[in-house]
Design an enzyme around this catalytic site. Structure first.
Site, short mmCIF file in Angstrom:
data_model
loop_
_atom_site.label_atom_id
_atom_site.label_comp_id
_atom_site.label_asym_id
_atom_site.label_seq_id
_atom_site.Cartn_x
_atom_site.Cartn_y
_atom_site.Cartn_z
N HIS A 83 53.99 71.79 -16.43
CA HIS A 83 53.27 72.50 -15.37
C HIS A 83 51.91 71.82 -15.15
CE1 HIS A 83 50.65 75.74 -13.85
NE2 HIS A 83 51.76 76.17 -13.24
N VAL A 85 48.87 72.64 -15.18
CA VAL A 85 47.71 72.91 -16.05
C VAL A 85 47.84 72.26 -17.42
CG1 VAL A 85 47.23 75.13 -14.94
CG2 VAL A 85 48.46 75.09 -17.12
N LYS A 86 48.99 71.70 -17.75
CA LYS A 86 49.19 71.17 -19.11
C LYS A 86 48.66 69.74 -19.23
CE LYS A 86 50.81 75.09 -19.63
NZ LYS A 86 51.98 75.69 -20.17
N HIS A 87 48.70 69.19 -20.46
CA HIS A 87 48.14 67.84 -20.69
C HIS A 87 48.69 66.83 -19.70
CE1 HIS A 87 47.33 69.49 -24.72
NE2 HIS A 87 46.49 68.50 -24.89
#
Ligand SMILES: *Cc1c(COP(=O)(O)O)cnc(C)c1O
Length: 284
Positions: A83, A85-87
């Site tokens: 997603h 927002v992830k790293h």
């Protein structure tokens, strides 16, 4: 069944896990909260003792290590989210990794309508034959998304290093302030720092968390609260009769949590501005 967390790391407490295993337990699912891997030696022991599958929710800990071993190799199945927002991201989507062929085959069928082979396999075998053997769905990631994911993957190690630097600046800045308690970090982990989370002690402050949150937000500093304990969400309360008191350490932490901005593009100036405002608002 929910197991409570350790109050300083907010990682699942293995003793709690062990005490909640019953005849009906099939798997342990552990969350590498904020980017720090759980104690996989202890969890693996419990899983082996009771013949359970160990699933690591590694959505926060991609690129992290526990005892020198990479996340992704620590559990029977490890899940990652891509997603935005992830790293690293593929727009939407995710990945499950496993060392076991039986799980890999089952998951490949599951994402492909429960079918035994995909069109690449059929072409390489010069065959038209396939069968649907399980109930499956279309959970296939697209090639476009994978192209993005592969280019992101090259950047991951550098991004994690930068996140660790930012965490170091925060740790240094808050070391002398008893009211701000950054999450505990164990000595044998390489932390991926998806989040930088502090617990603030309301009893020693003139200001409560909601007001701290509002004041920082008003200054354009994107703080957050990660997360409402799962067992307190209406769905779980309604379907599984969970309620306050079930996991007291996680409930106590929830009242005190605040996540500070953490992303690799943060400049020294950004970091200092967050530290300055956070201290000023808390200690006034
Ligand atoms: C993001 C996240 C998920 C969900 O990932 P999706 O890609 O939205 O399915 C699950 N667990 C944790 C810890 C996450 O951070």
């Amino acid at each position: 069944m929910f197991a409570d967390v350790e109050p300083d790391t907010l990682l699942v407490n293995p003793a709690e896990v062990a005490s909640k295993v019953t005849e009906r337990t099939k798997a342990i699912i552990s969350v590498d909260y904020a980017g720090q891997p759980c104690d996989y030696n202890a969890l693996r022991n419990i899983a082996e003792r009771h013949d359970l599958i160990l699933v690591a929710d590694a959505c926060h800990s991609i690129g992290a290590q526990f005892n020198g071993k990479n996340v992704g190799t620590l559990a029977d199945l490890s899940v990652f989210s891509f997603h935005p927002v992830k790293h690293i991201t593929t727009g939407e989507g995710g990945m499950v990794v496993t060392g076991e062929t039986k799980f890999a085959e089952k998951m490949r069928r599951f994402r492909n309508h429960g079918i035994t082979s995909d069109h690449h396999q059929r072409r390489s075998q010069g065959s038209w034959f396939y069968e649907m053997v399980d109930l499956g769905y279309n959970y296939r990631i697209t090639d476009f998304q994978c192209a993005l994911g592969k280019s992101q993957l090259d950047k991951l190690p550098g991004w994690i290093k930068r996140r660790q630097e930012i965490a170091w600046y925060y740790d240094e800045a808050f070391a002398e302030i008893p009211a701000i308690e950054p999450l505990g970090v164990k000595p044998d982990v390489y932390h991926a720092y998806h989040l930088y989370v502090c617990q603030i002690d309301p009893t020693s402050l003139q200001i409560d968390r909601d007001d701290i949150f509002k004041e920082l937000y008003a200054k354009g500093i994107g703080v957050n609260v990660h997360y409402i304990p799962v067992h307190l969400h209406p769905f779980y309360r309604n379907c599984f009769a969970t309620k306050p008191g079930l996991c007291v350490a996680s409930e106590a932490a929830y009242e005190r949590l605040i996540s500070l901005p953490m992303f690799p593009e943060m400049t020294e100036q950004d970091i200092n501005a967050v530290i300055f405002s956070f201290k000023k608002i808390l200690l006034k």
